[in-house]
Design a protein around this motif. Structure first.
Motif, PDB file in Angstrom:
ATOM      1  N   GLU A  37     -19.211 -26.053  50.521  1.00 23.14           N
ATOM      2  CA  GLU A  37     -17.957 -25.329  50.747  1.00 23.14           C
ATOM      3  C   GLU A  37     -17.521 -24.603  49.475  1.00 23.14           C
ATOM      4  N   THR A  38     -17.664 -25.262  48.335  1.00 23.78           N
ATOM      5  CA  THR A  38     -17.295 -24.651  47.056  1.00 23.78           C
ATOM      6  C   THR A  38     -18.226 -23.491  46.725  1.00 23.78           C
ATOM      7  N   ILE A  39     -19.522 -23.660  46.975  1.00 20.49           N
ATOM      8  CA  ILE A  39     -20.483 -22.585  46.715  1.00 20.49           C
ATOM      9  C   ILE A  39     -20.168 -21.387  47.605  1.00 20.49           C
ATOM     10  N   ASN A  40     -19.789 -21.619  48.866  1.00 18.71           N
ATOM     11  CA  ASN A  40     -19.396 -20.523  49.758  1.00 18.71           C
ATOM     12  C   ASN A  40     -18.162 -19.813  49.225  1.00 18.71           C
ATOM     13  N   TYR A  41     -17.181 -20.570  48.729  1.00 23.57           N
ATOM     14  CA  TYR A  41     -15.973 -19.979  48.154  1.00 23.57           C
ATOM     15  C   TYR A  41     -16.318 -19.111  46.943  1.00 23.57           C
ATOM     16  N   ILE A  51     -22.090  -7.244  38.199  1.00 23.55           N
ATOM     17  CA  ILE A  51     -22.710  -8.108  37.190  1.00 23.55           C
ATOM     18  C   ILE A  51     -21.869  -9.373  37.096  1.00 23.55           C
ATOM     19  N   ILE A  52     -22.544 -10.518  37.194  1.00 23.55           N
ATOM     20  CA  ILE A  52     -21.854 -11.804  37.164  1.00 23.55           C
ATOM     21  C   ILE A  52     -22.453 -12.660  36.052  1.00 23.55           C
ATOM     22  N   ALA A  53     -21.592 -13.191  35.193  1.00 20.95           N
ATOM     23  CA  ALA A  53     -22.014 -14.148  34.166  1.00 20.95           C
ATOM     24  C   ALA A  53     -21.367 -15.485  34.510  1.00 20.95           C
ATOM     25  N   ILE A  54     -22.184 -16.493  34.774  1.00 22.25           N
ATOM     26  CA  ILE A  54     -21.629 -17.811  35.062  1.00 22.25           C
ATOM     27  C   ILE A  54     -21.895 -18.721  33.873  1.00 22.25           C
ATOM     28  N   GLN A  55     -20.910 -19.556  33.583  1.00 24.18           N
ATOM     29  CA  GLN A  55     -20.977 -20.444  32.425  1.00 24.18           C
ATOM     30  C   GLN A  55     -20.886 -21.891  32.874  1.00 24.18           C
ATOM     31  N   LEU A  70     -26.336 -20.296  45.198  1.00 23.02           N
ATOM     32  CA  LEU A  70     -25.319 -19.260  45.038  1.00 23.02           C
ATOM     33  C   LEU A  70     -25.929 -17.880  45.274  1.00 23.02           C
ATOM     34  N   ALA A  71     -27.109 -17.633  44.725  1.00 24.70           N
ATOM     35  CA  ALA A  71     -27.786 -16.345  44.931  1.00 24.70           C
ATOM     36  C   ALA A  71     -28.100 -16.140  46.410  1.00 24.70           C
ATOM     37  N   ASP A  72     -28.538 -17.188  47.109  1.00 18.97           N
ATOM     38  CA  ASP A  72     -28.801 -17.088  48.553  1.00 18.97           C
ATOM     39  C   ASP A  72     -27.530 -16.734  49.315  1.00 18.97           C
ATOM     40  N   GLU A  73     -26.421 -17.380  48.966  1.00 17.91           N
ATOM     41  CA  GLU A  73     -25.150 -17.085  49.630  1.00 17.91           C
ATOM     42  C   GLU A  73     -24.721 -15.646  49.367  1.00 17.91           C
ATOM     43  N   TRP A  81     -29.456 -10.172  45.066  1.00 22.09           N
ATOM     44  CA  TRP A  81     -29.083 -10.730  43.766  1.00 22.09           C
ATOM     45  C   TRP A  81     -30.266 -11.446  43.137  1.00 22.09           C
ATOM     46  N   ASP A  82     -30.351 -11.367  41.824  1.00 17.46           N
ATOM     47  CA  ASP A  82     -31.350 -12.113  41.045  1.00 17.46           C
ATOM     48  C   ASP A  82     -30.635 -13.092  40.158  1.00 17.46           C
TER      49      ASP A  82
END
Length: 82
Positions: A37-41, A51-55, A70-73, A81-82
């Motif tokens: 659920e959190t990954i979907n959000y 461009i997304i930078a995740i930390q 996350l990339a699949d979603e 997305w890569d």
């Protein structure tokens, strides 16, 4: 020649007026503590960015798998997305 100039003008105006949307997000222990659920959000929140930078992705078991989920979603919501 005229069509080339028209194409060039269209290309330049597109590049000049386009904007790249960038986001950086600290996901705090991403990979160990995030539910589906959190990954979907997160995917819904990020889908409009270029461009997304995740930390704070977990370095050990779970981190790479969570990033892949996350990339699949994100892929299911439109762009590749890569």
């Amino acid at each position: 020649m005229k069509s080339f100039l028209s194409f060039l003008l269209l290309f330049i105006s597109t590049v000049a007026f386009s904007q790249t949307k960038l986001i950086s997000w600290n996901l705090e222990n991403f990979g160990k503590s995030k539910s589906e659920e959190t990954i979907n959000y997160i995917a819904n929140s990020l889908r409009d960015y270029d461009i997304i930078a995740i930390q704070e992705v977990v370095a050990g078991y779970g981190g790479a798998q969570a990033v892949a989920k996350l990339a699949d979603e994100l892929n299911q919501r439109g762009a590749k997305w890569d």
